[in-house]
Motif scaffolding. Structure first.
Motif, PDB file in Angstrom:
ATOM      1  N   VAL A  43      -4.139   2.747  -6.853  1.00  0.00           N
ATOM      2  CA  VAL A  43      -3.667   3.265  -5.566  1.00  0.00           C
ATOM      3  C   VAL A  43      -4.782   3.166  -4.528  1.00  0.00           C
ATOM      4  O   VAL A  43      -4.568   2.686  -3.410  1.00  0.00           O
ATOM      5  N   VAL A  44      -5.969   3.606  -4.915  1.00  0.00           N
ATOM      6  CA  VAL A  44      -7.103   3.561  -3.991  1.00  0.00           C
ATOM      7  C   VAL A  44      -7.424   2.119  -3.617  1.00  0.00           C
ATOM      8  O   VAL A  44      -7.720   1.805  -2.455  1.00  0.00           O
ATOM      9  N   SER A  45      -7.344   1.224  -4.577  1.00  0.00           N
ATOM     10  CA  SER A  45      -7.610  -0.188  -4.309  1.00  0.00           C
ATOM     11  C   SER A  45      -6.594  -0.771  -3.329  1.00  0.00           C
ATOM     12  O   SER A  45      -6.950  -1.503  -2.402  1.00  0.00           O
ATOM     13  N   GLU A  77      -6.457  -1.065   4.423  1.00  0.00           N
ATOM     14  CA  GLU A  77      -7.386  -0.631   5.468  1.00  0.00           C
ATOM     15  C   GLU A  77      -8.266  -1.786   5.928  1.00  0.00           C
ATOM     16  O   GLU A  77      -8.489  -1.979   7.124  1.00  0.00           O
ATOM     17  N   VAL A 121      -4.743   0.880  -1.101  1.00  0.00           N
ATOM     18  CA  VAL A 121      -4.930   1.494   0.222  1.00  0.00           C
ATOM     19  C   VAL A 121      -6.190   0.934   0.890  1.00  0.00           C
ATOM     20  O   VAL A 121      -6.199   0.660   2.095  1.00  0.00           O
ATOM     21  N   SER A 122      -7.238   0.736   0.117  1.00  0.00           N
ATOM     22  CA  SER A 122      -8.476   0.167   0.659  1.00  0.00           C
ATOM     23  C   SER A 122      -8.251  -1.257   1.157  1.00  0.00           C
ATOM     24  O   SER A 122      -8.778  -1.649   2.208  1.00  0.00           O
ATOM     25  N   LEU A 136      -4.669   6.027 -10.426  1.00  0.00           N
ATOM     26  CA  LEU A 136      -5.290   6.403  -9.164  1.00  0.00           C
ATOM     27  C   LEU A 136      -6.205   5.302  -8.626  1.00  0.00           C
ATOM     28  O   LEU A 136      -6.236   5.056  -7.419  1.00  0.00           O
ATOM     29  N   THR A 137      -6.917   4.615  -9.511  1.00  0.00           N
ATOM     30  CA  THR A 137      -7.810   3.538  -9.037  1.00  0.00           C
ATOM     31  C   THR A 137      -7.020   2.395  -8.419  1.00  0.00           C
ATOM     32  O   THR A 137      -7.468   1.783  -7.450  1.00  0.00           O
ATOM     33  N   SER A 190       0.824  -1.201   0.000  1.00  0.00           N
ATOM     34  CA  SER A 190       0.000   0.000   0.000  1.00  0.00           C
ATOM     35  C   SER A 190       0.865   1.261   0.000  1.00  0.00           C
ATOM     36  O   SER A 190       0.578   2.222  -0.720  1.00  0.00           O
ATOM     37  N   ALA A 250       1.041   4.103  -2.905  1.00  0.00           N
ATOM     38  CA  ALA A 250       0.797   5.523  -2.635  1.00  0.00           C
ATOM     39  C   ALA A 250       1.933   6.387  -3.177  1.00  0.00           C
ATOM     40  O   ALA A 250       1.693   7.431  -3.787  1.00  0.00           O
TER      41      ALA A 250
END
Length: 110
Positions: free
Chosen positions: A77-79, A85, A81-82, A74-75, A60, A64
């Motif tokens: 990266v968000v995936s 989490e 990080v999600s 970006l998708t 993650s 980032a």
């Protein structure tokens, strides 16, 4: 979305145990003594989970940094990080349940 996260967390936890999804949903019928006599104990499982959480966190962080440098979509990266989490939320939930179980045992009359 929370149902999907719960299923993902359940699948990740069962994979960490190395027993597949059926072990999480229905158990394998082993007694505690039989489970402890096997080669893989609770300590080994805990060590494996901590290692997996560490790896997911590192992935993650790398995603980032790559996103900030515009080297990654970006998708993605968000995936990443999600996912980190979700794994962290699962570990915290399991930790809270273990602490709650310990407190219940301590409160039991002798």
């Amino acid at each position: 979305m929370s149902v999907l996260r719960a299923m993902d967390a359940s699948n990740a936890y069962s994979q960490a145990l190395g027993k597949g999804a059926s072990a999480v949903s229905g158990g394998n019928g082993m007694s505690a003594r039989e489970a402890l006599s096997g080669g893989n104990g609770f300590g080994d499982m805990l060590k494996s989970v901590v290692t997996d959480v560490s790896q997911v966190t590192k992935v993650s962080e790398k995603a980032a940094v790559a996103g900030l440098n515009r080297q990654m979509d970006l998708t993605d990266v968000v995936s990443a990080v999600s996912n980190a989490e979700m794994v962290l939320d699962t570990v915290v939930a399991v930790r809270d349940k273990v602490i709650q179980a310990y407190q219940e045992i301590v409160r039991m009359p002798i």
